[in-house]
Design a protein around this motif. Structure first.
Motif, short mmCIF file in Angstrom:
data_model
loop_
_atom_site.label_atom_id
_atom_site.label_comp_id
_atom_site.label_asym_id
_atom_site.label_seq_id
_atom_site.Cartn_x
_atom_site.Cartn_y
_atom_site.Cartn_z
N ARG A 126 0.84 -1.20 0.00
CA ARG A 126 0.00 0.00 0.00
C ARG A 126 0.88 1.25 0.00
NH1 ARG A 126 -3.30 -1.33 5.35
NH2 ARG A 126 -1.15 -1.49 6.07
N LEU A 127 0.34 2.33 -0.51
CA LEU A 127 1.02 3.62 -0.48
C LEU A 127 -0.02 4.68 -0.16
CD1 LEU A 127 3.40 5.59 -1.11
CD2 LEU A 127 2.60 5.58 -3.48
N ALA A 128 0.27 5.51 0.84
CA ALA A 128 -0.63 6.60 1.21
C ALA A 128 0.15 7.91 1.22
CB ALA A 128 -1.25 6.35 2.59
N VAL A 129 -0.39 8.92 0.56
CA VAL A 129 0.25 10.24 0.48
C VAL A 129 -0.76 11.29 0.92
CG1 VAL A 129 1.40 11.91 -1.01
CG2 VAL A 129 1.66 9.47 -1.47
N HIS A 130 -0.35 12.17 1.81
CA HIS A 130 -1.22 13.27 2.25
C HIS A 130 -0.43 14.57 2.18
CE1 HIS A 130 -4.52 15.21 4.50
NE2 HIS A 130 -3.56 15.91 5.07
N LYS A 131 -1.04 15.58 1.57
CA LYS A 131 -0.40 16.89 1.45
C LYS A 131 -1.22 17.91 2.20
CE LYS A 131 1.67 15.81 -3.04
NZ LYS A 131 1.84 16.21 -4.46
N THR A 132 -0.54 18.72 3.00
CA THR A 132 -1.23 19.75 3.77
C THR A 132 -0.36 20.99 3.86
OG1 THR A 132 -2.43 20.19 5.84
CG2 THR A 132 -0.37 18.96 6.03
N THR A 133 -0.85 22.02 4.55
CA THR A 133 -0.15 23.30 4.61
C THR A 133 0.33 23.60 6.02
OG1 THR A 133 -1.59 24.11 2.83
CG2 THR A 133 -0.34 25.76 4.05
N LEU A 134 1.55 24.10 6.13
CA LEU A 134 2.12 24.51 7.41
C LEU A 134 1.63 25.92 7.75
CD1 LEU A 134 5.79 23.31 6.78
CD2 LEU A 134 4.15 22.23 8.33
N SER A 135 1.55 26.21 9.05
CA SER A 135 1.15 27.56 9.48
C SER A 135 2.29 28.55 9.28
CB SER A 135 0.72 27.55 10.94
OG SER A 135 -0.37 26.67 11.13
N SER A 136 3.53 28.07 9.45
CA SER A 136 4.70 28.92 9.23
C SER A 136 5.68 28.16 8.32
CB SER A 136 5.37 29.29 10.56
OG SER A 136 5.68 28.13 11.30
N PRO A 137 6.15 28.78 7.23
CA PRO A 137 7.02 28.08 6.28
C PRO A 137 8.41 27.80 6.85
CG PRO A 137 6.83 30.41 5.71
CD PRO A 137 5.89 30.17 6.84
N VAL A 138 9.05 26.78 6.29
CA VAL A 138 10.43 26.46 6.68
C VAL A 138 11.38 27.14 5.70
CG1 VAL A 138 9.85 24.28 7.77
CG2 VAL A 138 10.39 24.30 5.35
N LYS A 139 12.59 27.46 6.14
CA LYS A 139 13.55 28.19 5.30
C LYS A 139 14.18 27.29 4.25
CE LYS A 139 14.67 31.54 8.93
NZ LYS A 139 15.73 32.08 9.81
N GLU A 140 14.37 26.03 4.59
CA GLU A 140 14.98 25.11 3.63
C GLU A 140 14.23 23.79 3.63
OE1 GLU A 140 18.71 23.04 5.08
OE2 GLU A 140 18.79 24.85 6.34
N LYS A 141 14.21 23.13 2.46
CA LYS A 141 13.51 21.86 2.34
C LYS A 141 14.19 20.80 3.20
CE LYS A 141 11.81 18.50 -1.02
NZ LYS A 141 11.69 18.12 -2.46
N THR A 142 13.40 20.10 3.99
CA THR A 142 13.92 19.09 4.90
C THR A 142 13.05 17.84 4.83
OG1 THR A 142 14.71 20.81 6.43
CG2 THR A 142 14.52 18.58 7.32
N THR A 143 13.70 16.68 4.72
CA THR A 143 12.98 15.41 4.68
C THR A 143 13.51 14.48 5.77
OG1 THR A 143 12.66 15.60 2.29
CG2 THR A 143 12.35 13.43 3.26
N VAL A 144 12.60 13.96 6.59
CA VAL A 144 12.97 13.03 7.66
C VAL A 144 11.97 11.87 7.67
CG1 VAL A 144 14.08 14.78 9.10
CG2 VAL A 144 11.62 14.33 9.37
N ILE A 145 12.37 10.76 8.30
CA ILE A 145 11.46 9.61 8.45
C ILE A 145 11.12 9.46 9.92
CG2 ILE A 145 11.13 7.15 8.02
CD1 ILE A 145 13.26 7.31 5.85
N ILE A 146 9.84 9.68 10.27
CA ILE A 146 9.38 9.63 11.66
C ILE A 146 8.76 8.26 11.91
CG2 ILE A 146 7.92 10.72 13.40
CD1 ILE A 146 7.85 13.21 11.58
N PRO A 147 9.14 7.56 13.00
CA PRO A 147 8.51 6.27 13.29
C PRO A 147 6.99 6.40 13.34
CG PRO A 147 10.39 6.64 14.74
CD PRO A 147 10.17 7.92 13.99
N ALA A 148 6.28 5.46 12.71
CA ALA A 148 4.82 5.52 12.68
C ALA A 148 4.25 5.47 14.10
CB ALA A 148 4.27 4.36 11.84
N ARG A 149 4.92 4.73 14.98
CA ARG A 149 4.41 4.63 16.36
C ARG A 149 4.41 6.01 17.03
NH1 ARG A 149 7.11 2.28 21.83
NH2 ARG A 149 5.30 2.63 23.12
N THR A 150 5.45 6.81 16.77
CA THR A 150 5.51 8.15 17.36
C THR A 150 4.33 8.99 16.90
OG1 THR A 150 7.93 8.10 17.48
CG2 THR A 150 6.88 10.26 17.49
N LEU A 151 4.04 8.95 15.58
CA LEU A 151 2.94 9.77 15.07
C LEU A 151 1.58 9.24 15.54
CD1 LEU A 151 4.06 10.77 11.47
CD2 LEU A 151 4.16 12.07 13.58
#
Length: 309
Positions: free
Chosen positions: A176-201
């Motif tokens: 399966r593949l799930a993708v969700h796109k949403t908007t931040l309240s305050s923008p970030v200065k540089e593009k950053t990609t991290v992998i967060i454990p699903a259990r944490t979220l």
């Protein structure tokens, strides 16, 4: 330490941090909860060395102090008390915590707070904020697709992309593949990609139920830890190291068959079919039949198990 608080407040705080208590560990103190009476209000903390949760509860602090107490013992005792005022006392340099509430009292042996695993402090890196409702919706729509087995660790996490005002959450388990796109309240200065454990979220999502204020998110410079700051709680988590698969290549750019269905009705019939699919490797079959100019098409949802029906 000397403080008083309502059973309801303490019980709620223990249930929040209790999810981060280690169930099996070679370090016994990680099965404890750290109780710290600070100037304004008490703080509860727990960690399993991968994730740490800190929670502040409403109480009246008369004397500062700290101690770590076995999590299950403290939670079970407080949960069994009536909804009344609890008096908590710890003699100076002592290790036996005294709890009194009405006709009930307990003395619980604890361990020195100095031996408790320090909760990471994240002050550097990138910081942004997001509406609680947006984050809650995003987690709910992708977390289910993360892998549960550890054969490919990166797939047990949710690929999180911060890009300007855009937040992309992606999860996949090979099927399966799930993708969700949403908007931040305050923008970030540089593009950053991290992998967060699903259990944490998933744990974060549980805490977002009563949150109305925006959530502050901080990723440290090394991209090894992430902090979620809520109104009365904080979650710090280790990040999963590795490269997430290029999911955009998996998403079809064109189609030969397309059907538009009512979500609630489609969900209802799928759940009905899944009753039989439990005994058929979880397979639900869809047959899409085109309609004519005057009659709409239809989607037939079915499941068949050889021994069941």
């Amino acid at each position: 330490m000397k403080l008083s608080c309502l059973q309801e407040n303490l019980n709620r705080g223990l249930s929040i941090v209790g999810r981060a208590v280690a169930t099996r560990s070679t370090l016994p103190i990680t099965q404890n909860i750290l109780l710290s009476a600070e100037q304004s209000r008490p703080k509860l903390s727990a960690t399993n060395l991968e994730m740490a949760i800190t929670c502040w509860i409403g109480a009246k602090v008369k004397q500062k102090g700290d101690i770590t107490i076995p999590a299950r013992l403290l939670s079970d005792f407080v949960n069994s008390l009536p909804n009344d005022l609890i008096e908590i006392n710890l003699p100076a340099n002592g290790r036996i915590l005294e709890l009194k509430s009405g006709h009930f009292q307990a003395h619980i042996h604890g361990l020195d707070a100095a031996d408790f695993q320090p909760i990471p402090q994240i002050n550097d890196g990138i910081t942004t904020t997001i509406e609680a409702a947006s984050l809650r919706e995003g987690i709910a729509q992708v977390a289910f697709a993360a892998a549960t087995e550890e054969s490919r660790p990166v797939l047990t996490g949710i690929n999180t992309e911060f890009d300007g005002e855009q937040l992309n959450l992606v999860a996949a388990d090979g099927f399966r593949l799930a993708v969700h796109k949403t908007t931040l309240s305050s923008p970030v200065k540089e593009k950053t990609t991290v992998i967060i454990p699903a259990r944490t979220l998933n744990e974060l999502n549980r805490l977002l139920g009563e949150q109305e204020e925006p959530v502050e998110i901080t990723v440290n410079e090394k991209k090894s830890q992430i902090l979620f700051r809520l109104k009365d709680a904080e979650i710090v988590s280790q990040l999963i190291q590795g490269s997430f698969p290029n999911y955009s290549q998996v998403i079809p750019q064109s189609y030969t068959t397309r059907a538009v269905v009512d979500i609630s009705e489609f969900l209802r019939v799928t759940k009905m079919a899944s009753i039989f699919a439990r005994d058929a490797s979880g397979i639900v079959r869809l047959v899409i039949t085109p309609g004519s100019e005057l009659n709409p098409g239809k989607v037939t949802v079915s499941a068949q198990a050889e021994e069941v029906g």
